[in-house]
Design a protein around this motif. Structure first.
Motif, mmCIF file in Angstrom:
data_model
loop_
_atom_site.group_PDB
_atom_site.id
_atom_site.type_symbol
_atom_site.label_atom_id
_atom_site.label_comp_id
_atom_site.label_asym_id
_atom_site.label_seq_id
_atom_site.Cartn_x
_atom_site.Cartn_y
_atom_site.Cartn_z
ATOM 1 N N LEU A 2 39.789 -41.011 101.365
ATOM 2 C CA LEU A 2 40.577 -40.878 100.664
ATOM 3 C C LEU A 2 40.205 -39.538 100.311
ATOM 4 C CD1 LEU A 2 43.160 -42.361 98.885
ATOM 5 C CD2 LEU A 2 41.404 -40.685 97.957
ATOM 6 N N LYS A 3 41.189 -38.880 100.426
ATOM 7 C CA LYS A 3 40.943 -37.015 99.602
ATOM 8 C C LYS A 3 41.596 -36.792 98.987
ATOM 9 C CE LYS A 3 37.907 -35.019 103.133
ATOM 10 N NZ LYS A 3 37.369 -33.943 104.001
ATOM 11 N N VAL A 4 41.665 -36.078 98.251
ATOM 12 C CA VAL A 4 43.178 -35.609 97.334
ATOM 13 C C VAL A 4 43.196 -34.426 96.987
ATOM 14 C CG1 VAL A 4 43.355 -35.523 94.292
ATOM 15 C CG2 VAL A 4 42.472 -37.820 95.316
ATOM 16 N N ILE A 5 44.300 -33.957 97.763
ATOM 17 C CA ILE A 5 44.697 -32.637 97.459
ATOM 18 C C ILE A 5 45.880 -31.767 96.472
ATOM 19 C CG2 ILE A 5 43.737 -31.667 99.382
ATOM 20 C CD1 ILE A 5 46.943 -31.824 100.544
ATOM 21 N N THR A 6 46.451 -31.064 95.821
ATOM 22 C CA THR A 6 47.943 -30.779 95.019
ATOM 23 C C THR A 6 48.898 -30.235 95.984
ATOM 24 O OG1 THR A 6 46.618 -28.395 94.626
ATOM 25 C CG2 THR A 6 45.755 -29.703 92.889
ATOM 26 N N ALA A 7 49.509 -30.530 95.662
ATOM 27 C CA ALA A 7 51.397 -29.777 95.988
ATOM 28 C C ALA A 7 50.688 -28.756 96.619
ATOM 29 C CB ALA A 7 51.838 -30.642 95.257
ATOM 30 N N PRO A 8 50.631 -27.642 95.352
ATOM 31 C CA PRO A 8 50.509 -26.330 96.315
ATOM 32 C C PRO A 8 49.118 -26.047 97.284
ATOM 33 C CG PRO A 8 50.485 -26.194 93.653
ATOM 34 C CD PRO A 8 50.321 -27.805 93.742
ATOM 35 N N LEU A 10 48.713 -28.413 100.035
ATOM 36 C CA LEU A 10 49.387 -28.868 100.576
ATOM 37 C C LEU A 10 50.412 -27.818 101.472
ATOM 38 C CD1 LEU A 10 50.162 -31.196 102.498
ATOM 39 C CD2 LEU A 10 51.688 -32.385 100.950
ATOM 40 N N ALA A 11 50.973 -26.919 100.122
ATOM 41 C CA ALA A 11 52.664 -26.201 101.306
ATOM 42 C C ALA A 11 51.632 -25.139 100.912
ATOM 43 C CB ALA A 11 53.072 -25.694 99.742
ATOM 44 N N ARG A 12 50.945 -24.338 100.905
ATOM 45 C CA ARG A 12 49.838 -23.634 101.709
ATOM 46 C C ARG A 12 48.779 -23.807 103.225
ATOM 47 N NH1 ARG A 12 48.274 -22.543 96.175
ATOM 48 N NH2 ARG A 12 45.583 -23.495 96.383
ATOM 49 N N ASN A 13 48.635 -24.778 103.211
ATOM 50 C CA ASN A 13 47.647 -25.528 104.515
ATOM 51 C C ASN A 13 48.528 -27.034 104.821
ATOM 52 O OD1 ASN A 13 44.949 -23.331 103.557
ATOM 53 N ND2 ASN A 13 45.625 -25.020 101.574
ATOM 54 N N LEU A 14 49.890 -26.907 104.472
ATOM 55 C CA LEU A 14 50.303 -28.130 106.066
ATOM 56 C C LEU A 14 49.667 -28.031 107.028
ATOM 57 C CD1 LEU A 14 52.123 -30.424 105.470
ATOM 58 C CD2 LEU A 14 53.986 -28.693 105.955
ATOM 59 N N ASP A 15 50.089 -26.924 107.859
ATOM 60 C CA ASP A 15 49.932 -26.966 109.493
ATOM 61 C C ASP A 15 47.998 -26.877 109.869
ATOM 62 O OD1 ASP A 15 52.276 -26.047 110.421
ATOM 63 O OD2 ASP A 15 51.577 -24.662 110.377
ATOM 64 N N PRO A 16 46.927 -26.863 108.859
ATOM 65 C CA PRO A 16 45.800 -26.944 109.222
ATOM 66 C C PRO A 16 45.435 -28.512 108.945
ATOM 67 C CG PRO A 16 46.326 -25.445 107.835
ATOM 68 C CD PRO A 16 47.685 -25.867 108.480
ATOM 69 N N ILE A 17 46.388 -29.073 107.488
ATOM 70 C CA ILE A 17 45.937 -30.153 107.571
ATOM 71 C C ILE A 17 46.609 -31.548 107.811
ATOM 72 C CG2 ILE A 17 46.973 -32.049 105.429
ATOM 73 C CD1 ILE A 17 46.468 -29.740 103.148
ATOM 74 N N LEU A 18 48.184 -31.559 108.563
ATOM 75 C CA LEU A 18 48.554 -31.859 109.068
ATOM 76 C C LEU A 18 47.683 -31.891 110.237
ATOM 77 C CD1 LEU A 18 52.209 -31.765 108.866
ATOM 78 C CD2 LEU A 18 51.152 -33.460 108.541
#
Length: 299
Positions: A2-8, A10-18
């Motif tokens: 499990l990793k924790v990231i902030t909402a911003p 996620l918004a900036r890196n949505l494609d690579p994160i997915l």
């Protein structure tokens, strides 16, 4: 993992994160204002846990969230505990024929306690017929569920309500490729009558026999049958809707035997159909059914 990231983030890196999520299966906790806001997990992993009822997977997620947010007041929703057990051993309510017990004072008292815990308060004269029906169910069921007790109360107290017709016995004969036949015995204002009829199926034959015995010309508007409790020995709940002119009534009954349940539901509906009620317009006794037990409706 499990990793924790902030909402911003996620918004900036949505494609690579997915993309990383699809490849690695890493679970992400999205935080907002330092609070856990959402859980992001690969869909097939979620479906797998849901399909296999993998409670350990859910519990790991919860523990991971607690570890990631040690100062956060985080408590997942919990299902409230029932005040009654999931099922009841018939011996607990006095049914133990192997020991010569088929109904005891202690068992009757235990049933009253179980019903009270379920929010059902009965007078002493009401408890008798309910206890008798519960013992009858215990004779044919290995365990009794709380739903069984609820339905037993409704059924027993419904039977205690006086009605013109009361079902006694049913005998059916069915064979593939030929018409079914049924012989029905019922009481009409205390007078026992027996009759038989044929039909395009077992229930059709039973309903025709009841109609011939009562002489009530009613239209069968709807019929439904469903399992009302759990298990292979579940109670069957039958609902019959009858109409007569502009009056529509509903009869309901439960029994282990679905034919018995259907027949009783039909008879209960007839009782509501023929029960005289005050005509508020003219003060005379009309045929409008009462809204008790089997709720009537206007067609």
């Amino acid at each position: 993992m499990l990793k924790v990231i902030t909402a911003p983030e996620l918004a900036r890196n949505l494609d690579p994160i997915l993309k990383a999520l699809e490849e690695s299966g890493t679970t992400l906790i999205i935080k907002h204002h330092d609070q856990p806001a959402a859980l992001l997990v690969r869909f097939d992993a979620y479906v797998a846990m849901l399909a296999t009822m993998d409670y350990s997977g859910w519990e790991r997620w919860i523990e991971d969230v607690r570890s990631a947010f040690p100062t956060t007041v985080f408590s997942p929703p919990r299902r409230p505990k029932s005040v009654v057990p999931a099922f009841i051993d018939p011996e607990d309510i006095g049914y133990a024929p192997q020991f010569g017990q088929v109904g005891t004072t202690a068992g009757r008292r235990r049933l009253a306690e179980e019903l009270s815990a379920m929010g059902i308060q009965l007078e002493e004269h009401q408890l008798g017929p309910v206890y008798s029906l519960v013992l009858s169910l215990a004779e044919r069921k290995r365990v009794l569920y709380t739903e069984d007790l609820k339905l037993a109360v409704e059924e027993a107290l419904g039977r205690a309500t006086p009605g013109r017709y009361a079902l006694h016995e049913i005998q059916v004969n069915t064979q593939s490729g030929v018409s079914s036949s049924a012989e029905v015995s019922l009481a009409d204002d205390g007078i026992r009558k027996t009759g038989s009829a044929t039909g395009n199926g077992t229930l059709d034959a039973v309903f025709h026999a009841i109609q011939q015995l009562t002489g009530v010309d009613a239209e069968l508007e709807d019929f439904s049958l469903a399992a009302a409790t759990q298990g292979s020995d579940a109670l069957g709940e039958a609902v019959v809707t009858l109409s007569q002119g502009s009056h529509v009534v509903v009869g309901r009954a439960v029994a282990l035997d679905v034919i018995e349940a259907a027949a009783n539901a039909y008879v209960n509906a007839l009782n509501w159909l023929v029960r005289p009620q005050p005509d508020l317009a003219g003060g005379s006794m009309g045929m409008t059914p009462a809204r008790t037990g089997g709720p009537p409706a206007s067609a």
